[in-house]
Design a protein around this motif. Structure first.
Motif, PDB file in Angstrom:
ATOM      1  N   HIS A 193      41.407  52.289  55.599  1.00  0.00           N
ATOM      2  CA  HIS A 193      40.534  51.297  54.989  1.00  0.00           C
ATOM      3  C   HIS A 193      39.252  51.238  55.809  1.00  0.00           C
ATOM      4  O   HIS A 193      39.283  50.863  56.988  1.00  0.00           O
ATOM      5  CB  HIS A 193      41.207  49.928  54.960  1.00  0.00           C
ATOM      6  N   THR A 194      38.142  51.624  55.214  1.00  0.00           N
ATOM      7  CA  THR A 194      36.873  51.658  55.933  1.00  0.00           C
ATOM      8  C   THR A 194      36.049  50.420  55.598  1.00  0.00           C
ATOM      9  O   THR A 194      36.043  49.949  54.463  1.00  0.00           O
ATOM     10  CB  THR A 194      36.079  52.919  55.582  1.00  0.00           C
ATOM     11  N   VAL A 195      35.351  49.913  56.617  1.00  0.00           N
ATOM     12  CA  VAL A 195      34.509  48.721  56.472  1.00  0.00           C
ATOM     13  C   VAL A 195      33.180  49.016  57.144  1.00  0.00           C
ATOM     14  O   VAL A 195      33.143  49.348  58.341  1.00  0.00           O
ATOM     15  CB  VAL A 195      35.161  47.474  57.098  1.00  0.00           C
ATOM     16  N   GLY A 196      32.094  48.900  56.394  1.00  0.00           N
ATOM     17  CA  GLY A 196      30.772  49.085  56.958  1.00  0.00           C
ATOM     18  C   GLY A 196      30.283  47.795  57.588  1.00  0.00           C
ATOM     19  O   GLY A 196      30.191  46.766  56.931  1.00  0.00           O
ATOM     20  N   VAL A 197      29.957  47.856  58.871  1.00  0.00           N
ATOM     21  CA  VAL A 197      29.475  46.693  59.615  1.00  0.00           C
ATOM     22  C   VAL A 197      28.152  47.075  60.260  1.00  0.00           C
ATOM     23  O   VAL A 197      28.119  47.963  61.115  1.00  0.00           O
ATOM     24  CB  VAL A 197      30.491  46.255  60.694  1.00  0.00           C
ATOM     25  N   GLY A 198      27.085  46.432  59.865  1.00  0.00           N
ATOM     26  CA  GLY A 198      25.789  46.754  60.467  1.00  0.00           C
ATOM     27  C   GLY A 198      25.136  47.926  59.762  1.00  0.00           C
ATOM     28  O   GLY A 198      24.451  47.758  58.764  1.00  0.00           O
ATOM     29  N   ALA A 199      25.348  49.133  60.266  1.00  0.00           N
ATOM     30  CA  ALA A 199      24.698  50.317  59.700  1.00  0.00           C
ATOM     31  C   ALA A 199      25.671  51.486  59.714  1.00  0.00           C
ATOM     32  O   ALA A 199      26.479  51.635  60.624  1.00  0.00           O
ATOM     33  CB  ALA A 199      23.439  50.680  60.482  1.00  0.00           C
ATOM     34  N   ALA A 200      25.582  52.290  58.664  1.00  0.00           N
ATOM     35  CA  ALA A 200      26.350  53.536  58.575  1.00  0.00           C
ATOM     36  C   ALA A 200      25.371  54.609  58.119  1.00  0.00           C
ATOM     37  O   ALA A 200      25.031  54.694  56.936  1.00  0.00           O
ATOM     38  CB  ALA A 200      27.519  53.395  57.603  1.00  0.00           C
ATOM     39  N   ILE A 201      24.899  55.404  59.056  1.00  0.00           N
ATOM     40  CA  ILE A 201      23.805  56.338  58.816  1.00  0.00           C
ATOM     41  C   ILE A 201      24.307  57.762  58.987  1.00  0.00           C
ATOM     42  O   ILE A 201      25.040  58.068  59.931  1.00  0.00           O
ATOM     43  CB  ILE A 201      22.629  56.059  59.775  1.00  0.00           C
ATOM     44  N   MET A 218      31.961  47.045  52.435  1.00  0.00           N
ATOM     45  CA  MET A 218      30.852  46.764  53.342  1.00  0.00           C
ATOM     46  C   MET A 218      30.696  45.262  53.477  1.00  0.00           C
ATOM     47  O   MET A 218      31.032  44.504  52.561  1.00  0.00           O
ATOM     48  CB  MET A 218      29.538  47.373  52.823  1.00  0.00           C
ATOM     49  N   MET A 219      30.187  44.844  54.615  1.00  0.00           N
ATOM     50  CA  MET A 219      29.794  43.463  54.786  1.00  0.00           C
ATOM     51  C   MET A 219      28.549  43.170  53.934  1.00  0.00           C
ATOM     52  O   MET A 219      27.806  44.093  53.589  1.00  0.00           O
ATOM     53  CB  MET A 219      29.524  43.174  56.267  1.00  0.00           C
ATOM     54  N   PRO A 220      28.304  41.905  53.597  1.00  0.00           N
ATOM     55  CA  PRO A 220      27.212  41.600  52.658  1.00  0.00           C
ATOM     56  C   PRO A 220      25.846  42.091  53.113  1.00  0.00           C
ATOM     57  O   PRO A 220      25.020  42.472  52.284  1.00  0.00           O
ATOM     58  CB  PRO A 220      27.263  40.071  52.561  1.00  0.00           C
ATOM     59  N   HIS A 221      25.561  42.086  54.406  1.00  0.00           N
ATOM     60  CA  HIS A 221      24.226  42.441  54.881  1.00  0.00           C
ATOM     61  C   HIS A 221      24.227  43.760  55.650  1.00  0.00           C
ATOM     62  O   HIS A 221      23.339  44.000  56.476  1.00  0.00           O
ATOM     63  CB  HIS A 221      23.666  41.317  55.759  1.00  0.00           C
ATOM     64  N   SER A 222      25.196  44.613  55.378  1.00  0.00           N
ATOM     65  CA  SER A 222      25.228  45.927  56.019  1.00  0.00           C
ATOM     66  C   SER A 222      24.334  46.906  55.270  1.00  0.00           C
ATOM     67  O   SER A 222      23.933  46.661  54.117  1.00  0.00           O
ATOM     68  CB  SER A 222      26.666  46.463  56.055  1.00  0.00           C
ATOM     69  N   LYS A 223      24.029  47.996  55.935  1.00  0.00           N
ATOM     70  CA  LYS A 223      23.198  49.040  55.350  1.00  0.00           C
ATOM     71  C   LYS A 223      23.910  50.387  55.479  1.00  0.00           C
ATOM     72  O   LYS A 223      24.649  50.626  56.430  1.00  0.00           O
ATOM     73  CB  LYS A 223      21.848  49.128  56.067  1.00  0.00           C
ATOM     74  N   ALA A 224      23.678  51.222  54.494  1.00  0.00           N
ATOM     75  CA  ALA A 224      24.146  52.603  54.535  1.00  0.00           C
ATOM     76  C   ALA A 224      22.960  53.508  54.240  1.00  0.00           C
ATOM     77  O   ALA A 224      22.053  53.136  53.484  1.00  0.00           O
ATOM     78  CB  ALA A 224      25.276  52.840  53.528  1.00  0.00           C
ATOM     79  N   MET A 225      22.967  54.680  54.839  1.00  0.00           N
ATOM     80  CA  MET A 225      21.840  55.593  54.643  1.00  0.00           C
ATOM     81  C   MET A 225      22.328  57.034  54.793  1.00  0.00           C
ATOM     82  O   MET A 225      23.102  57.344  55.698  1.00  0.00           O
ATOM     83  CB  MET A 225      20.735  55.319  55.655  1.00  0.00           C
ATOM     84  N   ASP A 293      33.664  50.628  47.455  1.00  0.00           N
ATOM     85  CA  ASP A 293      34.293  50.080  46.251  1.00  0.00           C
ATOM     86  C   ASP A 293      34.055  48.585  46.081  1.00  0.00           C
ATOM     87  O   ASP A 293      34.136  48.075  44.973  1.00  0.00           O
ATOM     88  CB  ASP A 293      35.799  50.340  46.286  1.00  0.00           C
ATOM     89  N   LYS A 294      33.777  47.880  47.166  1.00  0.00           N
ATOM     90  CA  LYS A 294      33.607  46.430  47.072  1.00  0.00           C
ATOM     91  C   LYS A 294      32.806  45.935  48.265  1.00  0.00           C
ATOM     92  O   LYS A 294      32.690  46.604  49.298  1.00  0.00           O
ATOM     93  CB  LYS A 294      34.963  45.727  47.020  1.00  0.00           C
ATOM     94  N   ILE A 295      32.247  44.749  48.076  1.00  0.00           N
ATOM     95  CA  ILE A 295      31.535  44.052  49.139  1.00  0.00           C
ATOM     96  C   ILE A 295      32.407  42.893  49.598  1.00  0.00           C
ATOM     97  O   ILE A 295      32.942  42.149  48.776  1.00  0.00           O
ATOM     98  CB  ILE A 295      30.166  43.536  48.643  1.00  0.00           C
ATOM     99  N   LEU A 296      32.557  42.758  50.893  1.00  0.00           N
ATOM    100  CA  LEU A 296      33.427  41.727  51.433  1.00  0.00           C
ATOM    101  C   LEU A 296      32.693  40.388  51.494  1.00  0.00           C
ATOM    102  O   LEU A 296      31.808  40.178  52.319  1.00  0.00           O
ATOM    103  CB  LEU A 296      33.911  42.120  52.844  1.00  0.00           C
ATOM    104  N   TRP A 297      33.053  39.503  50.579  1.00  0.00           N
ATOM    105  CA  TRP A 297      32.547  38.133  50.585  1.00  0.00           C
ATOM    106  C   TRP A 297      33.696  37.214  50.944  1.00  0.00           C
ATOM    107  O   TRP A 297      34.824  37.417  50.508  1.00  0.00           O
ATOM    108  CB  TRP A 297      32.006  37.733  49.211  1.00  0.00           C
ATOM    109  N   ARG A 298      33.421  36.220  51.722  1.00  0.00           N
ATOM    110  CA  ARG A 298      34.455  35.245  52.072  1.00  0.00           C
ATOM    111  C   ARG A 298      34.438  34.114  51.043  1.00  0.00           C
ATOM    112  O   ARG A 298      33.748  33.113  51.184  1.00  0.00           O
ATOM    113  CB  ARG A 298      34.228  34.685  53.476  1.00  0.00           C
ATOM    114  N   GLY A 299      35.220  34.326  49.952  1.00  0.00           N
ATOM    115  CA  GLY A 299      35.337  33.290  48.935  1.00  0.00           C
ATOM    116  C   GLY A 299      34.185  33.200  47.977  1.00  0.00           C
ATOM    117  O   GLY A 299      34.137  32.283  47.151  1.00  0.00           O
ATOM    118  N   GLN A 300      33.226  34.134  48.014  1.00  0.00           N
ATOM    119  CA  GLN A 300      32.055  34.037  47.157  1.00  0.00           C
ATOM    120  C   GLN A 300      32.135  34.947  45.931  1.00  0.00           C
ATOM    121  O   GLN A 300      31.284  34.852  45.059  1.00  0.00           O
ATOM    122  CB  GLN A 300      30.794  34.400  47.958  1.00  0.00           C
ATOM    123  N   GLU A 301      33.131  35.815  45.877  1.00  0.00           N
ATOM    124  CA  GLU A 301      33.225  36.713  44.727  1.00  0.00           C
ATOM    125  C   GLU A 301      33.483  35.928  43.445  1.00  0.00           C
ATOM    126  O   GLU A 301      32.903  36.222  42.397  1.00  0.00           O
ATOM    127  CB  GLU A 301      34.338  37.726  44.959  1.00  0.00           C
TER     128      GLU A 301
END
Length: 325
Positions: A193-201, A218-225, A293-301
């Motif tokens: 199970h992969t989770v993007g935290v911060g940046a994944a470049i 990914m976390m809500p404010h993470s970035k991928a590039m 596949d999804k964005i990790l929100w704490r109760g906001q989905e």
């Protein structure tokens, strides 16, 4: 002590050899010490840890037969005092240590382990640095260890890395570092199970997308590039070596395109076009592109799912859309 030596017979004081003189004088000294200890108070012994088998055995031998400690072999391959044990056991096996040593922060009986060990206990592998050889070695070792511990339980990989480059684009590691971790992930029997935290470049974005289908987030404010591989500095290389490095960079780029197309379910042409320049993605865009596949929100989905579309809000407010604007 001088009175003790007066008790030695005259015949014994003139031995035939120096070796017998040494042994007889030693026995007379020991008998003198024994007679004095029996007539007076016992010789005080230093405190011994009762849980230490080596020191306990050594103290008992010193109390019962001290001559055993004096007559030591001169040239021996065994460490000192180890021969007084019938079957010495000085260290437990690694498996026994692993099963016996536990850490409880509420009742600590041993020093706390380091933070990566605590995360590993929770089956979490954290990549928080560029993919240099030391990081690759640690991550692969942790993945292999977690599979050995339980080949069915999932592994959680948190990715916050700039890949094989620094944040300014300077190359710090070979592209093989990212491919090595990727191959290790593919060989695992466990779900990752992969989770993007911060940046994944760069290659870190490949690792993020290579998680088990449906468990990439990914976390809500993470970035991928995603970007093309960089050629290391080649200022002191001859022209032929520069050409070889350039060909290797093109090969790595094509491999990276194929793997990203496989995990994002996009065509290679789409990946190739996106990688011509640095292609940044937030959580929403990465989900649309197929990296996660999804964005990790704490109760906001559930809250976001209940929000109506803009057209629905306009209709309820009595606002009509006019064509041409």
């Amino acid at each position: 002590m001088s009175a003790c030596f007066l008790q030695v017979p005259v015949a014994a004081s003139i031995p035939s050899t120096s070796h017998s003189l040494k042994n007889r004088n030693l026995r007379s000294v020991c008998s003198c010490i024994g007679s004095r200890s029996s007539s007076s108070a016992k010789i005080p012994m230093p405190p011994v840890n009762p849980n230490d088998p080596f020191l306990s055995k050594l103290a008992s031998v010193a109390a019962t037969s001290p001559e055993t400690l004096f007559n030591r072999p001169v040239n021996s391959d065994t460490p000192p005092y180890l021969d007084i044990f019938d079957s010495p056991t000085l260290m437990a096996s690694p498996a026994q240590v692993e099963r016996s040593v536990q850490y409880n922060e509420h009742n600590p009986t041993s020093p706390p382990p380091d933070l990566p060990s605590l995360l590993l206990h929770g089956r979490i592998v954290y990549i928080g640095m560029p993919l240099v050889p030391a990081v690759t070695e640690l991550v692969i070792a942790e993945l292999m260890y977690l599979q050995w511990m339980d080949p069915k339980a999932p592994v959680y990989m948190y990715v916050n890395s700039t890949g094989t480059t620094r944040d300014d684009g300077e190359s710090v590691g070979m592209e093989a570092e990212g491919f090595a971790i990727y191959d290790a992930m593919m060989q695992l029997k466990n779900e990752v199970h992969t989770v993007g935290v911060g940046a994944a470049i760069g290659h870190a974005c490949l690792l993020l997308s290579a998680g088990s289908k449906g468990n990439r987030s990914m976390m809500p404010h993470s970035k991928a590039m995603i970007q093309q591989p960089r050629v290391p500095s080649s200022g002191l290389m001859p022209a032929s070596d520069v050409l070889i490095r350039a060909k290797e960079a093109v090969t790595n780029r094509d491999t990276l395109i194929k793997l990203l197309a496989k995990h994002t379910e996009n065509s290679e042409e789409i990946i190739r076009t996106a990688m011509r320049r640095p292609f940044y993605m937030d959580g929403t865009r990465a989900k649309e592109f197929g990296v996660i596949d999804k964005i990790l929100w704490r109760g906001q989905e559930s809250i976001i799912a209940d929000v109506g579309a803009p057209e629905e809000w306009d209709k309820k407010a009595g606002i009509k859309s006019v064509d041409g604007f």
